[in-house]
Design a protein around this motif. Sequence first.
Motif, PDB file in Angstrom:
ATOM      1  N   ASP A   1       4.914   3.353  -3.625  1.00  0.00           N
ATOM      2  CA  ASP A   1       4.362   4.009  -4.819  1.00  0.00           C
ATOM      3  C   ASP A   1       4.702   3.273  -6.107  1.00  0.00           C
ATOM      4  O   ASP A   1       4.040   3.482  -7.130  1.00  0.00           O
ATOM      5  CB  ASP A   1       4.872   5.449  -4.905  1.00  0.00           C
ATOM      6  CG  ASP A   1       4.266   6.350  -3.843  1.00  0.00           C
ATOM      7  OD1 ASP A   1       3.209   5.981  -3.294  1.00  0.00           O
ATOM      8  OD2 ASP A   1       4.861   7.416  -3.559  1.00  0.00           O
TER       9      ASP A   1
ATOM     10  N   ARG B   1       1.549  -0.751  -8.152  1.00  0.00           N
ATOM     11  CA  ARG B   1       0.304  -0.178  -8.658  1.00  0.00           C
ATOM     12  C   ARG B   1      -0.809  -1.205  -8.833  1.00  0.00           C
ATOM     13  O   ARG B   1      -1.934  -0.840  -9.171  1.00  0.00           O
ATOM     14  CB  ARG B   1       0.588   0.579  -9.956  1.00  0.00           C
ATOM     15  CG  ARG B   1       1.469   1.811  -9.672  1.00  0.00           C
ATOM     16  CD  ARG B   1       1.949   2.499 -10.917  1.00  0.00           C
ATOM     17  NE  ARG B   1       0.869   2.944 -11.762  1.00  0.00           N
ATOM     18  CZ  ARG B   1       1.050   3.384 -13.005  1.00  0.00           C
ATOM     19  NH1 ARG B   1       2.280   3.441 -13.527  1.00  0.00           N
ATOM     20  NH2 ARG B   1       0.010   3.776 -13.720  1.00  0.00           N
ATOM     21  N   SER B   2      -0.501  -2.449  -8.581  1.00  0.00           N
ATOM     22  CA  SER B   2      -1.530  -3.476  -8.436  1.00  0.00           C
ATOM     23  C   SER B   2      -0.946  -4.602  -7.593  1.00  0.00           C
ATOM     24  O   SER B   2       0.274  -4.731  -7.467  1.00  0.00           O
ATOM     25  CB  SER B   2      -2.031  -4.004  -9.787  1.00  0.00           C
ATOM     26  OG  SER B   2      -1.039  -4.764 -10.447  1.00  0.00           O
TER      27      SER B   2
ATOM     28  N   LYS C   1      -5.638   0.524  -4.340  1.00  0.00           N
ATOM     29  CA  LYS C   1      -4.978  -0.055  -5.502  1.00  0.00           C
ATOM     30  C   LYS C   1      -5.739  -1.336  -5.835  1.00  0.00           C
ATOM     31  O   LYS C   1      -6.278  -1.974  -4.933  1.00  0.00           O
ATOM     32  CB  LYS C   1      -3.512  -0.400  -5.189  1.00  0.00           C
ATOM     33  CG  LYS C   1      -2.654   0.797  -4.819  1.00  0.00           C
ATOM     34  CD  LYS C   1      -1.235   0.381  -4.432  1.00  0.00           C
ATOM     35  CE  LYS C   1      -0.415   1.603  -4.013  1.00  0.00           C
ATOM     36  NZ  LYS C   1       0.972   1.246  -3.651  1.00  0.00           N
TER      37      LYS C   1
ATOM     38  N   ALA D   1      -1.607  -2.285 -13.520  1.00  0.00           N
ATOM     39  CA  ALA D   1      -0.473  -1.502 -13.020  1.00  0.00           C
ATOM     40  C   ALA D   1      -0.109  -0.356 -13.950  1.00  0.00           C
ATOM     41  O   ALA D   1       0.552   0.600 -13.533  1.00  0.00           O
ATOM     42  CB  ALA D   1       0.743  -2.409 -12.816  1.00  0.00           C
TER      43      ALA D   1
ATOM     44  N   GLY E   1       0.309   6.813 -12.422  1.00  0.00           N
ATOM     45  CA  GLY E   1      -0.291   6.495 -11.137  1.00  0.00           C
ATOM     46  C   GLY E   1      -0.402   7.680 -10.201  1.00  0.00           C
ATOM     47  O   GLY E   1      -0.637   7.519  -9.005  1.00  0.00           O
TER      48      GLY E   1
ATOM     49  N   THR F   1      -3.762   4.740 -11.559  1.00  0.00           N
ATOM     50  CA  THR F   1      -3.924   4.129 -10.241  1.00  0.00           C
ATOM     51  C   THR F   1      -4.810   4.949  -9.317  1.00  0.00           C
ATOM     52  O   THR F   1      -5.644   4.400  -8.584  1.00  0.00           O
ATOM     53  CB  THR F   1      -2.548   3.913  -9.589  1.00  0.00           C
ATOM     54  OG1 THR F   1      -1.681   3.278 -10.544  1.00  0.00           O
ATOM     55  CG2 THR F   1      -2.655   3.040  -8.356  1.00  0.00           C
ATOM     56  N   LYS F   2      -4.647   6.261  -9.329  1.00  0.00           N
ATOM     57  CA  LYS F   2      -5.470   7.110  -8.453  1.00  0.00           C
ATOM     58  C   LYS F   2      -6.945   6.984  -8.800  1.00  0.00           C
ATOM     59  O   LYS F   2      -7.804   6.877  -7.916  1.00  0.00           O
ATOM     60  CB  LYS F   2      -5.031   8.576  -8.571  1.00  0.00           C
ATOM     61  CG  LYS F   2      -3.658   8.877  -8.024  1.00  0.00           C
ATOM     62  CD  LYS F   2      -3.632   8.809  -6.509  1.00  0.00           C
ATOM     63  CE  LYS F   2      -2.290   9.261  -5.965  1.00  0.00           C
ATOM     64  NZ  LYS F   2      -2.227   9.131  -4.492  1.00  0.00           N
TER      65      LYS F   2
ATOM     66  N   ASP G   1       0.829  -1.205   0.000  1.00  0.00           N
ATOM     67  CA  ASP G   1       0.000   0.000   0.000  1.00  0.00           C
ATOM     68  C   ASP G   1       0.863   1.254   0.000  1.00  0.00           C
ATOM     69  O   ASP G   1       0.600   2.216  -0.736  1.00  0.00           O
ATOM     70  CB  ASP G   1      -0.912  -0.022   1.226  1.00  0.00           C
ATOM     71  CG  ASP G   1      -1.881   1.144   1.263  1.00  0.00           C
ATOM     72  OD1 ASP G   1      -2.175   1.731   0.203  1.00  0.00           O
ATOM     73  OD2 ASP G   1      -2.358   1.475   2.361  1.00  0.00           O
TER      74      ASP G   1
ATOM     75  N   GLY H   1      -8.219   3.663  -7.629  1.00  0.00           N
ATOM     76  CA  GLY H   1      -8.373   3.676  -6.176  1.00  0.00           C
ATOM     77  C   GLY H   1      -9.607   4.444  -5.737  1.00  0.00           C
ATOM     78  O   GLY H   1     -10.309   4.036  -4.806  1.00  0.00           O
TER      79      GLY H   1
END
Length: 259
Positions: free
Chosen positions: A46, A49-50, A97, A199, A258, A203-204, A43, A207
């Motif tokens: 950074d 991403r998955s 993620k 990935a 991401g 990503t944001k 988590d 999420g």
Amino acid sequence: MSELIQTRHENGVAYITFNRADKFNSFVREMALELQNQLKKADKDDSVRSIVLTGDGKAFCAGQDLKEAADDNGIELQKIVSEHYNPVIKLIRAIEKPIIAAVNGVAAGAGANIALACDIVIATESASFIQAFSKIGLIPDSGGTFFLPRLVGMQKATALMMLGDKVSAKEAEDLNMIYKAVPDADFNSEIEKTATKLAKMPTKGLGLTKKLLNESWTNDLSQQLQREDDIQTEAGQTHDYNEGVQAFLEKRKPNFTGK
């Protein structure tokens, strides 16, 4: 770091593997706490991403190691649920993620419900899912009574939990319990392809989508529409949104970072 959980990073993906194959990856305290630790690390990293959760050997996870639970000098059941499984389920849902459950074999008891808590479940055609709790006089934990009725409906969930029927991966797909079942020979490539694709996505935004899906379980329509309004504004301020729009206008493939 415990050897009962193995982790590797590749192409923006954290692969977290249950590594107790001789016991069908059933959980003991050390394993559960290390899974929590590795989820927290993924988590915060950074570069991840998955996330993929999977099992070594023939099983995804057979749930709780009953020897640990039944030991008079061991860990009481309440502590196992509150300190082992509940934190894992909360982490899976809170991590913004995408998390894939790569179900390589049998997923029973808490193992099945850990899989169902993930964002996307992909299983081998030879895999199966079992709500095994009733066979020993327990109730489904690890979020089972929350997720399964929402996936397959109350009537089917009740029957699966009370009768303890084994559900094949193909049947699980047909019931909308999982995303898809794939031939065993194609499983590893399918997991890698899907995890790597995720990935490379924004990503944001993914999420925030997960965050809204979590909130939708308790919001009414008006509340959810307001939250979509709020969160869309947040998504529109990300680097990846600007990159996606620019790439669309320039008729090129976007390069999401991401952020």
